[in-house]
Design an enzyme around this catalytic site. Structure first.
Site, PDB file in Angstrom:
ATOM      1  N   GLY A   1      -9.356   6.368  16.113  1.00  0.00           N
ATOM      2  CA  GLY A   1      -8.434   7.620  15.841  1.00  0.00           C
ATOM      3  C   GLY A   1      -7.173   7.491  16.827  1.00  0.00           C
TER       4      GLY A   1
ATOM      5  N   ASN B   1     -20.807  13.912  17.448  1.00  0.00           N
ATOM      6  CA  ASN B   1     -19.922  14.452  16.697  1.00  0.00           C
ATOM      7  C   ASN B   1     -19.723  15.919  17.323  1.00  0.00           C
ATOM      8  OD1 ASN B   1     -17.895  14.472  14.366  1.00  0.00           O
ATOM      9  ND2 ASN B   1     -19.256  15.902  13.381  1.00  0.00           N
TER      10      ASN B   1
ATOM     11  N   ARG C   1     -11.147  -2.264   5.605  1.00  0.00           N
ATOM     12  CA  ARG C   1     -10.224  -3.229   6.471  1.00  0.00           C
ATOM     13  C   ARG C   1     -10.115  -2.615   7.871  1.00  0.00           C
ATOM     14  NH1 ARG C   1      -5.673  -0.324   8.416  1.00  0.00           N
ATOM     15  NH2 ARG C   1      -3.927  -0.064   7.035  1.00  0.00           N
TER      16      ARG C   1
ATOM     17  N   LYS D   1       0.891  -1.263  -0.142  1.00  0.00           N
ATOM     18  CA  LYS D   1      -0.011   0.087  -0.058  1.00  0.00           C
ATOM     19  C   LYS D   1       0.857   1.071   0.022  1.00  0.00           C
ATOM     20  CE  LYS D   1      -2.773   1.349   3.405  1.00  0.00           C
ATOM     21  NZ  LYS D   1      -4.154   1.393   4.286  1.00  0.00           N
TER      22      LYS D   1
END
Length: 314
Positions: A220, A156, A107, A64
């Site tokens: 994150g 959020n 993924r 990748k």
């Protein structure tokens, strides 16, 4: 060589099959050396980052290629550009060039789903998604493929973002609603599973608000200077990671409390390889708080790329 677009990736994948493919990859047979990280100086803007992430098994090789350009927002472009090259292991022939950004969303979420198979409570009621970026809907779908949630809450920093994601999930048939921007502590305390994918550098999830039995999925905070959970969250929970090599060196949620002496390396009980191979049972009681920290691994890219190739008849 076949060029596989983002739409092709979406058509080829589903979370049960991809999660199974990741489980098989983590159990063994995949070689995944550390990623190559190169900083590219830019005199007129922020430095760029070039990442090369290789992996191979008996059938395929994959690399990748990721370019991170922080000021791309000024050009109306994503900050992260990526492609995955899949090659035949025997001949080296290039089999496919795959949209790396879309593959990464799939993924990454599937790795969280794999961890949840071992760590989430057996009969959860409420899933809380923290953050409403590109990865958030994939995380919601991944978790919903593992456990039968009755409710999905979305929090959020921007209320508009939470409303938009909740509406999109409702359109897909899920019982989803947006939480008020100022209500994070309250919804953390109401959730059975929390999945967070933000760019926060300050803790969002406070451990004192977690109720017994909660599973926390932290996606994150992919650098040592970022963080989504506070010290109480880490010290109350039984800790798990996708890979020791990645999470203990790059994931700020663990790097910072380790450096501060609040926890030690030994407090992390298992990585996905040990969970999938049966070396660790995962959750051991209904009241146990579990925390999974992921930073990503190239073997996940290989597993996803191989499954895409198979389903595209390559």
């Amino acid at each position: 060589m076949r060029i596989i677009s983002a739409d092709d990736v979406d058509a080829a994948l589903d979370f049960p099959a991809l999660t199974d493919a990741l489980a098989e990859a983590f159990r063994g047979g995949v070689h995944a050396p550390p990623r190559h990280h190169h900083t590219i100086a830019n005199n007129e803007a922020d430095d760029q980052t070039l990442l090369l992430m290789p992996a191979w098994n008996d059938r395929h090789m994959a690399v990748k290629l990721v370019a991170v350009t922080p000021d791309n927002g000024t050009r109306g472009l994503p900050a992260v550009m990526a492609s995955v090259i899949l090659m035949d292991k025997t001949t080296g022939e290039q089999v496919a060039l795959i949209d790396g950004a879309r593959l990464t969303l799939w993924r990454t979420a599937a790795a969280s789903a794999l961890a949840a198979r071992y760590l989430a409570p057996a009969e959860p009621d409420t899933l809380l998604i923290v953050g409403a970026g590109a990865l958030a809907p994939f995380l919601a779908r991944a978790h919903l493929s593992v456990r039968p949630y009755q409710h999905v809450l979305v929090w959020n920093r921007s209320q508009q973002g939470a409303d938009r994601l909740a509406a999109a999930l409702r359109d897909e048939g899920y019982k989803a609603e947006a939480a008020a921007t100022g209500s994070l502590d309250a919804v953390v305390g109401a959730a059975d599973v929390i999945s967070s994918a933000t760019l926060s550098t300050e803790p969002l999830i406070r451990g004192e608000k977690l109720r017994p039995g909660t599973h926390v999925d932290l996606v994150g905070a992919f650098t040592p200077h970022m963080r989504e959970s506070d010290d109480a969250c880490v010290t109350r929970a039984t800790l798990f990671v996708d890979t020791y090599a990645g999470a203990l060196h790059e994931g700020g949620d663990l790097v910072q409390p380790i450096n501060a002496g609040l926890i030690e390396r030994g407090h992390v009980r298992a990585e996905l390889m040990e969970l999938t191979s049966g070396d660790h049972p995962g959750r051991t009681s209904d009241d146990e708080i579990t925390l999974f920290k992921s930073t990503g691994a190239s073997l996940e890219d290989l597993a996803a790329a191989s499954l895409i190739a198979e389903r595209c008849g390559l």
